[in-house]
Design an enzyme around this catalytic site. Structure first.
Site, PDB file in Angstrom:
ATOM      1  N   CYS A 231     -20.150  66.494  42.853  1.00 19.35           N
ATOM      2  CA  CYS A 231     -20.090  65.494  43.919  1.00 19.35           C
ATOM      3  C   CYS A 231     -21.494  65.202  44.452  1.00 19.35           C
ATOM      4  O   CYS A 231     -21.861  64.048  44.665  1.00 19.35           O
ATOM      5  CB  CYS A 231     -19.179  65.964  45.043  1.00 19.35           C
ATOM      6  SG  CYS A 231     -19.015  64.770  46.391  1.00 19.35           S
TER       7      CYS A 231
ATOM      8  N   VAL B 287     -20.120  69.158  62.188  1.00 17.36           N
ATOM      9  CA  VAL B 287     -21.235  69.374  63.111  1.00 17.36           C
ATOM     10  C   VAL B 287     -22.597  69.234  62.425  1.00 17.36           C
ATOM     11  O   VAL B 287     -23.568  68.788  63.044  1.00 17.36           O
ATOM     12  CB  VAL B 287     -21.107  70.756  63.791  1.00 17.36           C
ATOM     13  CG1 VAL B 287     -21.225  71.886  62.785  1.00 17.36           C
ATOM     14  CG2 VAL B 287     -22.134  70.920  64.898  1.00 17.36           C
TER      15      VAL B 287
ATOM     16  N   CYS C 136     -12.570  69.701  49.316  1.00 21.41           N
ATOM     17  CA  CYS C 136     -12.156  68.660  50.269  1.00 21.41           C
ATOM     18  C   CYS C 136     -10.890  67.928  49.851  1.00 21.41           C
ATOM     19  O   CYS C 136     -10.104  67.513  50.704  1.00 21.41           O
ATOM     20  CB  CYS C 136     -13.300  67.673  50.515  1.00 21.41           C
ATOM     21  SG  CYS C 136     -13.699  66.601  49.108  1.00 21.41           S
TER      22      CYS C 136
ATOM     23  N   SER D 169     -23.816  67.246  59.759  1.00 31.12           N
ATOM     24  CA  SER D 169     -24.311  65.879  59.603  1.00 31.12           C
ATOM     25  C   SER D 169     -24.435  65.173  60.950  1.00 31.12           C
ATOM     26  O   SER D 169     -25.322  64.319  61.140  1.00 31.12           O
ATOM     27  CB  SER D 169     -23.406  65.087  58.661  1.00 31.12           C
ATOM     28  OG  SER D 169     -22.062  65.096  59.101  1.00 31.12           O
TER      29      SER D 169
ATOM     30  N   SER E 290     -19.878  63.408  57.570  1.00 31.39           N
ATOM     31  CA  SER E 290     -18.546  63.899  57.230  1.00 31.39           C
ATOM     32  C   SER E 290     -17.651  64.055  58.446  1.00 31.39           C
ATOM     33  O   SER E 290     -16.467  64.355  58.305  1.00 31.39           O
ATOM     34  CB  SER E 290     -18.663  65.247  56.528  1.00 31.39           C
ATOM     35  OG  SER E 290     -19.166  66.210  57.439  1.00 31.39           O
TER      36      SER E 290
END
Length: 339
Positions: A83, A5, A180, A7, A2
């Protein structure tokens, strides 16, 4: 990846283990550009290949349109859970497999292991960041190809230190707190702008439960949520709370705090992760930040009927996820609340 930090740290951990790693960033909506740029920088630093997966059409259909549709039905949706189920750990997973991946790792805070052929999803060591609730709708078939390297991390500062140790530029990047696709957090304005035709903004009655007395008018059921006390704009001799949202009649139903305290409800579209009998006792979580409550669960054709054995501080909200855990914090299953 994404661009955050979590991922990024996962990619670094796997690369350091000697895994053959590549990164994928989803192009979800108009706000995805910064995520893509940040993820690209991380991949360049780690010297791994980076792919952009343009999934805007599927994301709009499966997540954004579902989000709006649930509000038209008087439901309170959980877009992150949908999601995870339909996009991240389904379509994105398939994209990774098509690129040759044996498994996909993400920055979710949860634990996952295989024991005696069963997929065991359980809470992360970092309880304040645990995301097992949001992952509880993901199928067993998909979870067996997934890893969550941050599940044993004790706190977020440890994740940041890992990212910093690999020289990643985003090790201090703040956590995202908003949906998001609604970065300013104003979902009401979002619905008015992009779904102005849905019947959520019409004026309707505020009706008192039990007596059916009309106390006043509301300016759209999307402005209310079950359990809400403030902002009702009606007067009564005792405090009133939103008990239900009747989308068919376009009414907000209000009542006493006692009217919120339901002990029995159903869940639909159940996703069972562990093999349990038709009737069993467990612990249910009604919101991501809610305390788990002991309950009796009886499986049905479409889901389960649930009886709370303890008083819940969280009101039952139609459309939200109900995750079911055992005494060792493993996810037995989950479904959508239909109270």
């Amino acid at each position: 990846m994404s661009g955050g930090v979590d991922s990024s740290a996962v990619a670094a951990i796997l690369k350091n283990e000697g895994q053959d790693v590549f990164g994928i960033t989803m192009f979800l909506h108009e706000y995805s550009e910064s995520s893509i740029i940040n993820a690209q920088k991380v991949c360049e630093k780690l010297d791994i290949q980076h792919f952009v997966f343009d999934i805007r059409k599927s994301f709009k259909k499966c997540v954004i349109d579902t989000f709006a549709d649930h509000y038209t039905k008087g439901l309170t949706p959980n877009p992150c859970a949908f999601c995870n189920r339909d996009i991240k750990l389904n379509l994105l997973l398939q994209f990774a497999k098509d690129k040759g991946a044996d498994f996909m790792a993400t920055g979710h805070y949860a634990n996952l292991e295989v024991s005696k052929g069963e997929i065991i999803l359980s809470e992360a060591e970092n309880k304040s960041k645990d995301q097992s609730y949001f992952l509880s709708l993901v199928s067993k078939d998909n979870l067996k190809y997934v890893k969550f390297p941050l599940g044993k991390i004790q706190n977020k500062s440890e994740t940041r230190k890992i990212a910093e140790s690999f020289g990643l530029h985003n090790f201090e990047k703040k956590d995202s707190q908003d949906i998001c696709f609604i970065p300013n957090g104003n979902y009401k304005e979002f619905l008015k702008t992009f779904y102005s035709k849905i019947p959520l903004f019409r004026q309707g009655n505020i009706r008192l439960l039990n007596t059916n007395k009309i106390l006043g008018k509301h300016n759209g059921i999307t402005n209310y949520t079950i359990g809400q006390r403030k902002g009702l704009v009606v007067s009564y001799e005792t405090p009133l709370y939103v008990i239900n949202l009747d989308s068919k009649q376009n009414e907000v139903i209000v009542g006493s705090k006692q009217n919120l305290e339901k002990s029995c409800f159903n869940i639909l579209y159940a996703n069972w992760l562990l093999n349990y009998p038709e009737d069993f006792e467990g612990y249910v979580k009604l919101r991501s930040v809610a305390k788990k409550v002991k309950a009796k669960i009886k499986k049905t054709i479409n889901g389960a009927s649930i009886e709370l054995l303890e008083k819940s501080q969280t009101p039952l909200t139609n459309g939200q996820v109900c995750a079911i855990y055992n005494a060792t914090n493993e996810v037995i299953g989950a479904g959508i609340i239909h109270a």
